[in-house]
Design an enzyme around this catalytic site. Structure first.
Site, PDB file in Angstrom:
ATOM      1  N   HIS A 185       0.858  -1.193   0.000  1.00 14.59           N
ATOM      2  CA  HIS A 185       0.000   0.000   0.000  1.00 14.59           C
ATOM      3  C   HIS A 185       0.886   1.231   0.000  1.00 14.59           C
ATOM      4  O   HIS A 185       2.104   1.137   0.157  1.00 14.59           O
ATOM      5  CB  HIS A 185      -0.997  -0.021   1.160  1.00 14.59           C
ATOM      6  CG  HIS A 185      -0.402   0.121   2.533  1.00 14.59           C
ATOM      7  ND1 HIS A 185       0.406  -0.832   3.106  1.00 14.59           N
ATOM      8  CD2 HIS A 185      -0.522   1.114   3.458  1.00 14.59           C
ATOM      9  CE1 HIS A 185       0.750  -0.438   4.319  1.00 14.59           C
ATOM     10  NE2 HIS A 185       0.212   0.743   4.557  1.00 14.59           N
ATOM     11  N   HIS A 189       1.424   3.979   1.890  1.00 19.57           N
ATOM     12  CA  HIS A 189       1.942   4.780   3.003  1.00 19.57           C
ATOM     13  C   HIS A 189       3.468   4.821   3.019  1.00 19.57           C
ATOM     14  O   HIS A 189       4.131   3.812   2.784  1.00 19.57           O
ATOM     15  CB  HIS A 189       1.413   4.249   4.338  1.00 19.57           C
ATOM     16  CG  HIS A 189      -0.028   4.590   4.573  1.00 19.57           C
ATOM     17  ND1 HIS A 189      -0.837   3.888   5.437  1.00 19.57           N
ATOM     18  CD2 HIS A 189      -0.807   5.578   4.045  1.00 19.57           C
ATOM     19  CE1 HIS A 189      -2.051   4.431   5.440  1.00 19.57           C
ATOM     20  NE2 HIS A 189      -2.061   5.443   4.590  1.00 19.57           N
ATOM     21  N   ASP A 205       5.702   4.883   5.275  1.00 24.22           N
ATOM     22  CA  ASP A 205       6.493   4.006   6.156  1.00 24.22           C
ATOM     23  C   ASP A 205       6.668   2.606   5.555  1.00 24.22           C
ATOM     24  O   ASP A 205       7.346   1.761   6.139  1.00 24.22           O
ATOM     25  CB  ASP A 205       5.898   3.944   7.577  1.00 24.22           C
ATOM     26  CG  ASP A 205       4.485   3.394   7.617  1.00 24.22           C
ATOM     27  OD1 ASP A 205       3.676   3.748   6.737  1.00 24.22           O
ATOM     28  OD2 ASP A 205       4.183   2.600   8.530  1.00 24.22           O
ATOM     29  N   HIS A 206       6.071   2.359   4.380  1.00 26.31           N
ATOM     30  CA  HIS A 206       6.255   1.081   3.677  1.00 26.31           C
ATOM     31  C   HIS A 206       6.863   1.271   2.283  1.00 26.31           C
ATOM     32  O   HIS A 206       7.178   0.288   1.619  1.00 26.31           O
ATOM     33  CB  HIS A 206       4.912   0.339   3.549  1.00 26.31           C
ATOM     34  CG  HIS A 206       4.225   0.143   4.863  1.00 26.31           C
ATOM     35  ND1 HIS A 206       4.264  -1.052   5.558  1.00 26.31           N
ATOM     36  CD2 HIS A 206       3.517   1.004   5.634  1.00 26.31           C
ATOM     37  CE1 HIS A 206       3.596  -0.909   6.698  1.00 26.31           C
ATOM     38  NE2 HIS A 206       3.134   0.324   6.765  1.00 26.31           N
ATOM     39  N   HIS A 227      -7.643  -0.253   5.357  1.00 25.88           N
ATOM     40  CA  HIS A 227      -6.599   0.638   5.885  1.00 25.88           C
ATOM     41  C   HIS A 227      -6.319   1.734   4.852  1.00 25.88           C
ATOM     42  O   HIS A 227      -6.342   2.917   5.157  1.00 25.88           O
ATOM     43  CB  HIS A 227      -5.355  -0.186   6.182  1.00 25.88           C
ATOM     44  CG  HIS A 227      -4.175   0.596   6.638  1.00 25.88           C
ATOM     45  ND1 HIS A 227      -4.121   1.223   7.865  1.00 25.88           N
ATOM     46  CD2 HIS A 227      -2.986   0.869   6.034  1.00 25.88           C
ATOM     47  CE1 HIS A 227      -2.948   1.840   7.991  1.00 25.88           C
ATOM     48  NE2 HIS A 227      -2.243   1.645   6.893  1.00 25.88           N
ATOM     49  N   ASP A 271      -0.643  -3.773   6.712  1.00 25.32           N
ATOM     50  CA  ASP A 271      -1.468  -3.062   7.690  1.00 25.32           C
ATOM     51  C   ASP A 271      -2.940  -3.444   7.575  1.00 25.32           C
ATOM     52  O   ASP A 271      -3.821  -2.667   7.939  1.00 25.32           O
ATOM     53  CB  ASP A 271      -1.283  -1.543   7.541  1.00 25.32           C
ATOM     54  CG  ASP A 271       0.129  -1.111   7.909  1.00 25.32           C
ATOM     55  OD1 ASP A 271       0.945  -1.965   8.284  1.00 25.32           O
ATOM     56  OD2 ASP A 271       0.424   0.094   7.812  1.00 25.32           O
ATOM     57  N   HIS A 284       3.697  -4.083  11.256  1.00 25.73           N
ATOM     58  CA  HIS A 284       4.153  -3.346  12.446  1.00 25.73           C
ATOM     59  C   HIS A 284       4.230  -4.229  13.680  1.00 25.73           C
ATOM     60  O   HIS A 284       3.484  -5.195  13.816  1.00 25.73           O
ATOM     61  CB  HIS A 284       3.191  -2.191  12.766  1.00 25.73           C
ATOM     62  CG  HIS A 284       3.217  -1.087  11.763  1.00 25.73           C
ATOM     63  ND1 HIS A 284       4.057  -0.009  11.855  1.00 25.73           N
ATOM     64  CD2 HIS A 284       2.491  -0.908  10.627  1.00 25.73           C
ATOM     65  CE1 HIS A 284       3.854   0.803  10.824  1.00 25.73           C
ATOM     66  NE2 HIS A 284       2.911   0.272  10.056  1.00 25.73           N
TER      67      HIS A 284
HETATM   68 FE    FE Z   1       2.226   1.185   8.288  1.00 23.96          FE
HETATM   69 ZN    ZN Z   2      -0.160   1.921   6.357  1.00 23.54          ZN
END
Ligand code: FE
Ligand code: ZN
Length: 255
Positions: free
Chosen positions: A56, A58, A60-61, A114, A133, A171
């Site tokens: 996805h 985001h 942080d990925h 998400h 996520d 996470h």
């Molecule tokens: Fe995340």
């Molecule tokens: Zn995410």
């Protein structure tokens, strides 16, 4: 049939990303890399990376994707539904597509909730689910771009997968998830035992990942909306599963 070698890599404050190697062919892939240097280090001397998989959009990925592609020439694949937000994407995937890492093959599940286009990957021969996520150990992702009904539907797509499927999520949220889980499922003895194990692992700075789908089915309240004890505890005996799920998500958001 080909089984992947899977390396769990921590990054940022609580992210996990994954290095996959098909030992039969030497093909390597990375799932959701937020960083670059740790990946290059893991790849070793030849630095060969064939595939970068994004679940996805985001940051942080995805933060490591562009630089990793530039350094290794790896092909970037991700969900068609948010292809415009995945850096340097080469190939777009949708429900039912398959992904090959050498001789290992994964099935693509669209798992919105998400984010609107989140996808998950299931490698049957390796008994491995990469769900980022969508499904966490004892939790699920926050609903930033979807409804409870959508997320419930997404989680339900995993219901046919075997109990011994390993769950590789995005996470390390397991301890806070466990502390919340016992508040909605207080009579669940296996959950209580799992909380104690998790407390010990985290006290020793150990990862709680991967769990198994069987454990999640027995202890993760977000997969247990049909459970009579949870329904009774919430006073929602006649609600739909999606409504019970939505109430649990709502409580977690406000915990
Ligand atoms: Fe995340
Ligand atoms: Zn995410």
């Amino acid at each position: 049939m080909s089984e992947l070698e899977i390396t769990v890599l921590p990054a940022l404050s609580d992210n996990y990303f994954y290095l996959l190697k098909d030992t039969a062919t030497g093909t390597t892939a990375v799932v959701d890399p937020p960083v670059v240097d740790d990946v290059l280090e893991q790849l070793g001397a030849d630095g060969k990376l064939d595939l970068i998989i994004a679940t996805h959009h985001h940051g942080d990925h995805t933060a490591g994707i562009e630089a990793l592609k530039a350094k290794t020439g790896a092909r970037v694949i991700g969900p068609a539904a948010e292809a415009d937000k995945i850096p340097a994407i080469d190939e777009q995937l949708a429900e039912g597509d398959s992904v090959s890492v050498g001789e290992a093959t994964a099935r693509v599940f669209e798992t919105p909730g998400h984010t609107a286009g989140h996808m998950s990957l299931y490698f049957e021969d390796s008994k491995a689910l990469f769900c980022a996520d969508t499904l966490f150990a004892l939790g699920c992702g926050r609903l930033f771009e979807g409804t409870p009904a959508q997320m419930w539907d997404s989680l339900s797509k995993f219901s046919d997968l075997p109990d011994d499927t390993r769950v590789y999520c995005g996470h390390e949220y397991t301890l806070s998830n466990a502390q919340f889980a016992v508040t909605v499922d207080p009579e669940n003895e296996e959950l209580e035992q799992r909380l104690a194990q998790i407390e010990e692992l985290r006290a020793n700075d150990q990862p709680t990942i991967p769990s198994t789908l069987g454990e999640e089915r027995r202890t993760n309240p977000f997969l247990r909306a049909a459970d009579p004890a949870i329904r009774a505890h919430l006073g929602m005996e006649s609600a739909s599963d999606a409504e019970v799920f939505g109430e649990i998500r709502h409580r977690k958001d406000n915990a």
